[in-house]
Scaffold this active site. Structure first.
Site: not given
Ligand SMILES: CC(C)=CCC[C@@H](C)[C@H]1CC[C@@]2(C)C3=C(CC[C@]12C)[C@@]1(C)CC[C@H](O)C(C)(C)[C@@H]1CC3
Length: 743
Positions: A453-456, A459
């Site tokens: 997942v891009s944002d995971c 982050e």
């Protein structure tokens, strides 16, 4: 005093909570076990488990006499939160909201004759019963929805399969509501498909999902390999099952249910002409109506399936689909992307390999990972958890609040760090899975789930970099144990790859993959109850987090592809600015509720590149928008209805989580007047117990515009961040007694 639930009123008491144990693996996988009394005596229950089950024996941190300063409130919140952390570094929770997860799990067990532990059955029943609508006894798409035909039918059938009698008051009430909604004939597509599998609906009344689509050349924009991962993963097994008209054996219980879920005037069951009801959808359920194009195509495909499809082609395309299902199993060790597709894949595997196969037995083992116990009962979650996402936030926000120097939180952060390090993908997917490279990325939940997942990814990478480069933490990580430069480069490459740089939504980031086909494909969306499910979309929040990740990487490793990374950040920022509503300055949030959530991420992204209220028209408009929504008591109260209607709608009851989101934006964006911020901080502090806890107030998350989902860690994480940032900005001694905003 122990809280009483609806289930207690109607004679469904909880199982003995002291006998439950939560096992958590190094990689964050969870499994609940129910022990005998004898076993339980030698196996003490963890405090975190007692918290999950709201037991009186839970030991909170000692109560303070009063909490005066914001930084102390942050500390106390973190102290409470630390009790919930497992040895492996994660904080687990019941990731619930959608009311169609437990159903799929139980239906697939019923179809495949797989026994369910009676105590689990009982707790499933409690969960469903406790989530019945208090007035009409039905269920909706999610826990804060009105009763719908979909929710009510599938949860009614679920209760019946789990053993609740037809005449049980819960069933009687739900059935009356179901009949008012027109009976099961008005089910949306997934509901019809599930009931057809259970032999409770005719497949001829279910719109087709032809497996032949998978045999088209990938270059065609309609190819399912170009769809959003979730839709692709669900329609893959569904194609197999619907084309082959798979059903389980009719038994006396199913026969009884057949006579209960339709209107009496439509019965007997055999007389229902299902083929006339492919497009009958209860008005209450309908969120995304069919396009004409879809209706026409469905009509054509139905004729083709009935009169033209040669047997060999059905076999060949089913085989092609099954090969892809096997790849999905290999890529996720049978966990599959999420429980909806898991349940369908389990049935296909049962049909193809039989109950004694290795593959099927792995399904039986992995189905444990997605169940979680809570005070209302047991439920199947939206995913197998949110371990990586929550841990990345936890590590970052404790540091942002400056708590890492406190020995109490040092170990907490380090455990999180090691968990994140273990969770980075180390291998690639099987060839031909329609998947991108994943080595170096992170998932939302656990490593074995296997989906980037891009944002995971961004982050998690940011959290690791923050820790390794932190003065009080980094020195405890020996050089040889630090994340290798190559692994960081891989992470950056995975993030960069997801950025949309082609013809769609230039500069934005999507959730799992780049946009692979035109959003015009939405006109073929068959699910009726969700929006934006056909292809990937640009997401402001994913774009914001990706910016955080890239900025943080380039700060510590400025020598790696500097021009490319800079350009990526610049175009992402331009996208974020462009995505802002030109009129009112808001951003629509897709994964949290809603404009408040998105504003926090967007403003933080802009601030990361030095744009604040006084220097950026976008930040100014965004913050003015937030201020215009602040309520009298200093808080924010956005409703799930915002997501559905694309208009800011307050609930009227302010919430700590929403207030923290808005406060974070106001502080980071340097809103020039501190009074609204003081007021918000005061509210956050007033709502905290002297033990450090914040109670659940309102559901926090959403997906596909129409389905709400809970993020139970958010009521700790975001207040801690808000309080910590406040203390950093205004000094540790601000808001003495919580009263300074008063003149
Ligand atoms: C309609 C369908 C296909 C139902 C299955 C449920 C899934 C689609 C949902 C459940 C949890 C879910 C909301 C999630 C996400 C995507 C959709 C999920 C997996 C992601 C990963 C998207 C990116 C977001 O920023 C964030 C990381 C918060 C979420 C996490 C949960």
């Amino acid at each position: 005093m122990t809280q009483r639930y609806y289930s207690d009123e109607i004679g469904l008491p909880p199982s003995d909570r002291s006998l439950w144990r939560l096992r958590v693996s190094e990689l964050g996988a969870s499994k609940w076990e129910f022990l005998t009394e004898e076993q339980a005596r030698n196996d003490p229950q963890k405090n975190s488990t007692k918290y999950h089950l709201k037991m009186d024996t839970f030991e909170p941190p000692a109560a303070e006499e009063s909490i005066v300063f914001p930084i102390d409130a942050a500390k106390k919140g973190a102290e409470f939160f630390s009790l919930l952390q497992e040895e492996s570094g994660v904080v687990l929770h019941q990731y619930i909201g959608p009311m169609f997860m437990t159903t799929g799990w139980v239906f697939s067990s019923y179809f495949t004759n797989s026994p369910i532990n009676p105590v689990v059955k009982h707790e499933f029943i409690r969960y469903i019963v406790n989530n019945a609508h208090p007035v009409d006894g039905g269920w909706g798409l999610h826990t804060v929805d009105k009763s719908t035909c979909f929710g009510t039918t599938i949860n009614y059938v679920l209760l019946r399969l789990l053993g609740l009698e037809k005449d049980h008051p819960v069933c009687v009430k739900a059935r009356a509501t179901l009949h008012k909604l027109g009976g099961a004939i008005g089910l949306p597509h997934w509901g019809k498909a599930w009931l057809a599998l259970l032999n409770l609906f005719g497949w001829e009344g279910v719109n087709p999902a032809p497996p032949e689509l998978w045999m088209l050349p990938y270059s065609m924009f309609i190819h399912p390999g170009r769809w959003w991962v979730h839709t692709r993963c669900i329609y893959l097994p569904l194609a197999y099952l619907s084309a082959n008209r798979s059903t389980c054996k009719l038994d006396p219980l199913l026969e009884e249910i057949r006579s209960e879920i339709y209107l009496p005037r439509q019965l007997p069951y055999e007389s229902i002409d299902f083929s006339k009801h492919r497009n009958t959808v209860c008005g209450v359920d309908l969120y995304y109506p069919h396009s004409r194009t879809l209706d026409t195509l469905n009509w054509v495909v139905c004729k083709y399936e009935k009169y033209l499809r040669p047997d060999w082609l059905l076999k060949k395309s089913s085989k092609a689909v099954y090969e892809l299902i096997k790849k999905e199993c290999a890529n996720s060790d049978y966990l599959c992307i999420a429980p909806v597709s898991f349940a369908f894949n389990m049935i296909v595997t049962y049909l193809e390999e039989g109950p004694d196969s290795y593959a099927f037995s792995r399904f039986m083992e992995r189905r444990e990972d997605v169940i979680f116990h809570g005070p209302l009962g047991m439920a199947v979650m939206g995913t197998n958890g949110g371990q990586v996402w929550d841990t990345a936030f936890m590590c970052q926000y404790l540091i942002m609040a400056g708590l890492e120097t406190d020995p109490k939180f040092h170990d907490m952060i380090m455990r999180g760090y090691h968990f994140l390090r273990r969770s980075q993908f180390t291998d690639e997917c099987v060839d031909g899975s329609f998947r991108d490279k994943r080595k170096g990325a992170w998932p939302f939940s656990t490593k074995t789930q296997g989906y980037t997942v891009s944002d995971c990814t961004a982050e998690a990478m940011k959290a690791i970099l923050m820790i390794e480069n932190n003065d009080s933490l980094g020195k405890y990580i020996p050089m040889e144990d630090r994340i290798a430069r190559k692994d960081l480069e891989d992470a950056v490459e995975r993030i960069l790859f997801i950025q949309n740089t082609g013809s769609f939504e230039f500069g934005s980031f999507s959730s799992y993959e780049q946009i692979r086909a035109t959003p015009a494909l939405e006109c073929l969306s068959p699910a009726e109850v969700f929006n934006n499910i056909m292809v990937e979309y640009p997401y402001v929040e994913c774009t914001d987090s990706s910016v955080f990740g890239l900025v943080s990487f380039s700060t510590y490793h400025p020598d790696y592809k500097p021009e490319i990374i800079l350009k990526s950040i610049d175009t992402a920022i331009a996208y974020i600015e462009d995505a802002q509503d030109k009129f009112d300055g808001s951003w629509y949030g897709s994964w949290g509720i809603c404009y408040t959530y998105a504003a926090m991420f967007a403003v933080e992204a802009l601030e990361t590149v030095g744009k604040v209220y006084s220097t950026s028209e976008h930040v100014k408009k965004g913050l003015d928008f937030l201020i215009s929504k602040q309520e009298e008591d200093g808080g924010w109260s956005e409703s799930m209805k915002s997501c559905e209607t694309h208009t800011y709608i307050p609930t009227g009851q302010t919430q700590v989580v929403q207030t923290a989101w808005a406060t974070i934006a106001l502080i980071l964006g340097e809103y020039p007047d501190r009074r609204p911020i003081d007021k918000a901080i005061q509210l956050i502090m007033e709502r905290q117990s002297l033990h450090g806890e914040w109670n659940f107030e309102y559901i926090e998350g959403v997906f596909n515009h129409s389905c709400a989902i809970e993020y139970p860690t958010y009521r700790f994480l975001f207040p801690i961040k808000a309080l910590g940032l406040y203390a950093r900005r205004f000094g540790g001694n601000a808001v003495p007694g919580g009263k300074i905003f008063l003149e």
